[in-house]
Design a protein around this motif. Sequence first.
Motif, PDB file in Angstrom:
ATOM      1  N   ILE A  39      -3.313   3.111  -5.907  1.00 46.45           N
ATOM      2  CA  ILE A  39      -3.370   2.604  -7.324  1.00 46.45           C
ATOM      3  C   ILE A  39      -4.640   1.937  -7.792  1.00 46.45           C
ATOM      4  O   ILE A  39      -4.797   0.891  -7.069  1.00 46.45           O
ATOM      5  CB  ILE A  39      -2.041   1.971  -7.654  1.00 46.45           C
ATOM      6  N   ASP A  49      -1.580  -3.508 -13.047  1.00 49.14           N
ATOM      7  CA  ASP A  49      -1.923  -2.711 -11.918  1.00 49.14           C
ATOM      8  C   ASP A  49      -0.676  -3.049 -10.806  1.00 49.14           C
ATOM      9  O   ASP A  49      -0.347  -2.386  -9.976  1.00 49.14           O
ATOM     10  CB  ASP A  49      -3.038  -2.558 -11.273  1.00 49.14           C
ATOM     11  N   THR A  52       2.713  -2.101 -11.347  1.00 47.25           N
ATOM     12  CA  THR A  52       3.023  -0.736 -10.969  1.00 47.25           C
ATOM     13  C   THR A  52       3.165  -0.766  -9.508  1.00 47.25           C
ATOM     14  O   THR A  52       3.937  -0.075  -8.957  1.00 47.25           O
ATOM     15  CB  THR A  52       1.721   0.124 -11.277  1.00 47.25           C
ATOM     16  N   ARG A  53       2.369  -1.171  -8.725  1.00 48.57           N
ATOM     17  CA  ARG A  53       2.485  -1.200  -7.208  1.00 48.57           C
ATOM     18  C   ARG A  53       3.833  -2.073  -6.687  1.00 48.57           C
ATOM     19  O   ARG A  53       4.446  -1.422  -6.117  1.00 48.57           O
ATOM     20  CB  ARG A  53       1.166  -2.439  -6.656  1.00 48.57           C
ATOM     21  N   TRP A  56       6.559   0.319  -7.314  1.00 48.79           N
ATOM     22  CA  TRP A  56       6.510   1.726  -6.191  1.00 48.79           C
ATOM     23  C   TRP A  56       7.098   1.078  -4.989  1.00 48.79           C
ATOM     24  O   TRP A  56       7.784   1.735  -4.416  1.00 48.79           O
ATOM     25  CB  TRP A  56       5.188   2.058  -5.910  1.00 48.79           C
TER      26      TRP A  56
END
Length: 128
Positions: A39, A49, A52-53, A56
């Motif tokens: 990413i 960002d 988003t990590r 996941w």
Amino acid sequence: MRKIENLKQLQALVGDTYMYAIIIGIAAVVIAFIIANLIKYQGGKNSSDHITRRIWFIVIGVITPIAFYLYNSLYVSEFITKAPLKAQFYTSNIFATLAELGVYAIIGIATMFFMRRSKWGSILGNKK
């Protein structure tokens, strides 16, 4: 896979189940680490960002134990012939699943603290 018909065979299966739980927990951390590094960084003050990590990391942390538990419950337990042995395996399956989740969380978060300035460490949040 062979039939489990006595206590000695069940104990060997339980030991194998715990070993597989540890291995799968470590493999899940490696997969989450690879995805986190894939990413890209977003520039600017309001970059998301790291969120988003984090998503996941959580998704992998939820899917892996569920898949491990279902595999053992639906496939492996079918090879246990006696009901008392099957009940013991179900208890061991729950503890092995919790051990797998624990390995994932402890190793994952510990390595995030050690690699705080990397993409992997950014999962914990933006450092100010």
